[in-house]
Motif scaffolding. Sequence first.
Motif, PDB file in Angstrom:
ATOM      1  N   ALA A   1     -12.553 -38.564 -16.109  1.00  0.00           N
ATOM      2  CA  ALA A   1     -12.721 -39.768 -16.922  1.00  0.00           C
ATOM      3  C   ALA A   1     -13.214 -39.376 -18.314  1.00  0.00           C
ATOM      4  O   ALA A   1     -13.834 -38.332 -18.505  1.00  0.00           O
TER       5      ALA A   1
ATOM      6  N   GLU B   1      -8.118 -39.746 -13.617  1.00  0.00           N
ATOM      7  CA  GLU B   1      -9.158 -40.779 -13.553  1.00  0.00           C
ATOM      8  C   GLU B   1      -9.284 -41.440 -14.920  1.00  0.00           C
ATOM      9  O   GLU B   1      -9.544 -40.762 -15.914  1.00  0.00           O
TER      10      GLU B   1
ATOM     11  N   THR C   1     -14.260 -44.517 -18.804  1.00  0.00           N
ATOM     12  CA  THR C   1     -15.017 -45.579 -18.164  1.00  0.00           C
ATOM     13  C   THR C   1     -14.661 -46.939 -18.771  1.00  0.00           C
ATOM     14  O   THR C   1     -14.598 -47.091 -19.995  1.00  0.00           O
TER      15      THR C   1
ATOM     16  N   ASN D   1     -12.653 -45.431 -13.218  1.00  0.00           N
ATOM     17  CA  ASN D   1     -14.078 -45.210 -13.443  1.00  0.00           C
ATOM     18  C   ASN D   1     -14.650 -46.443 -14.124  1.00  0.00           C
ATOM     19  O   ASN D   1     -14.182 -46.843 -15.195  1.00  0.00           O
TER      20      ASN D   1
ATOM     21  N   TYR E   1     -20.872 -53.718 -12.397  1.00  0.00           N
ATOM     22  CA  TYR E   1     -20.191 -52.823 -11.451  1.00  0.00           C
ATOM     23  C   TYR E   1     -19.498 -53.618 -10.349  1.00  0.00           C
ATOM     24  O   TYR E   1     -18.373 -53.285  -9.949  1.00  0.00           O
TER      25      TYR E   1
ATOM     26  N   THR F   1     -14.733 -45.004  -9.183  1.00  0.00           N
ATOM     27  CA  THR F   1     -15.910 -44.193  -9.491  1.00  0.00           C
ATOM     28  C   THR F   1     -16.970 -45.069 -10.138  1.00  0.00           C
ATOM     29  O   THR F   1     -16.692 -45.773 -11.123  1.00  0.00           O
TER      30      THR F   1
ATOM     31  N   ASN G   1     -19.946 -45.021 -12.362  1.00  0.00           N
ATOM     32  CA  ASN G   1     -20.503 -44.102 -13.357  1.00  0.00           C
ATOM     33  C   ASN G   1     -21.853 -44.620 -13.848  1.00  0.00           C
ATOM     34  O   ASN G   1     -21.916 -45.565 -14.634  1.00  0.00           O
TER      35      ASN G   1
ATOM     36  N   LYS H   1     -20.689 -41.010  -9.508  1.00  0.00           N
ATOM     37  CA  LYS H   1     -20.739 -39.895 -10.452  1.00  0.00           C
ATOM     38  C   LYS H   1     -22.170 -39.707 -10.934  1.00  0.00           C
ATOM     39  O   LYS H   1     -22.784 -40.646 -11.460  1.00  0.00           O
TER      40      LYS H   1
ATOM     41  N   ASN I   1     -21.533 -35.359 -14.641  1.00  0.00           N
ATOM     42  CA  ASN I   1     -21.278 -35.820 -16.004  1.00  0.00           C
ATOM     43  C   ASN I   1     -21.791 -34.766 -16.988  1.00  0.00           C
ATOM     44  O   ASN I   1     -22.130 -33.650 -16.598  1.00  0.00           O
TER      45      ASN I   1
END
Length: 358
Positions: A61, A82, A85, A139, A153, A168, A170, A211, A240
């Motif tokens: 990402a 991916e 974000t 992501n 989220y 994902t 993040n 992540k 990350n």
Amino acid sequence: MSALGRIGQKLLFTLDPETAHGLSIAALRCGLPVAGRPPQDNRLKVSLCGLDFPNPLGMAAGYDKNAEVPDALLGLGFGFAEVGTITPLPQTGNPKPRIFRLPSDGAVINRLGFNNEGHAAAEKRLAARKGRAGIVGINIGANKDSADRVSDYERGVIRFARYASYLTINISSPNTPGLRNMQEREQLGELLSRVMAARAAAPAKPPVFLKIAPDLVEAELEDITAEVTEKQMDGVIVSNTTIARAGLSSAGFAGETGGLSGKPLFERSTIVLARMRKLLGPGPTIIGVGGVDSAETALEKIRAGADLVQLYTGMIYAGPALPGRILSGMARFMDSQGLKSLRELRDSRLDRWAAKPL
């Protein structure tokens, strides 16, 4: 890198990093032949979480933030891509300049701050590719000024579950103030409970990965492991970017704030990967990220406990032919060792990496 590739890189490096990045996205979007696709090798296939990856190498990402070119990335040879974000609302991110190349270190510092066009724009593109072959992860993140980041989220899970091969979560970018605090156990427990409930209510139920940052101590890794296990997450992406700056030789931009990626991240991210494998056990999926720029670094992540690996910064310096070179190198290694599957290699240096000091 070929002579033509070196010329292209030299020209791109005359531009500021964001302009160069935009041009690379545009080239992929237009279908320009930036690199040939390597031949498929069945020994590199990886099956996990109900997904059949043609090979273990993915684009991380951060490159395709707005889901503009996932299929073009797969065309470079990546086994998966991916995107993101992606945050619910569009946001411009932090003030420019916010990306800094450190060529002598093979590294980049960025403080982008989840700049992206938001859920609606990404969903339109992802809906248009629905039904196509290829593994595309999504992501998701939270807006900087959100009053309820956990809700951001949840919204991402509900909106993108139908389009995602996997999702994902993040919470590990250093460029959104307070975001990494969500890795603390109490906040993480609430986040993962609500995320997994959102997936249970979604029309599709893709795997969900968390992540994490590389700048964590053992006790924090233990807390994350406990929550990931209790909430029955499918796996973890390690890691990350880092806020550490040890060992950099680049004098110019080494003091810039933001997350450091590339070669200097390899060792710490691989140690954290191995520690997480030890804590999680052999079952959950781990994707290793950080400093992957060659077949050897990709293989070393697998030796340290990774099922899959991702890269991004390495391609900035090595060009779009890098995925093919890595996969060819992995195939040659398997030839030399008589391996039939990468699973035979996983964890073979787990103890060595887990024993290294953080």
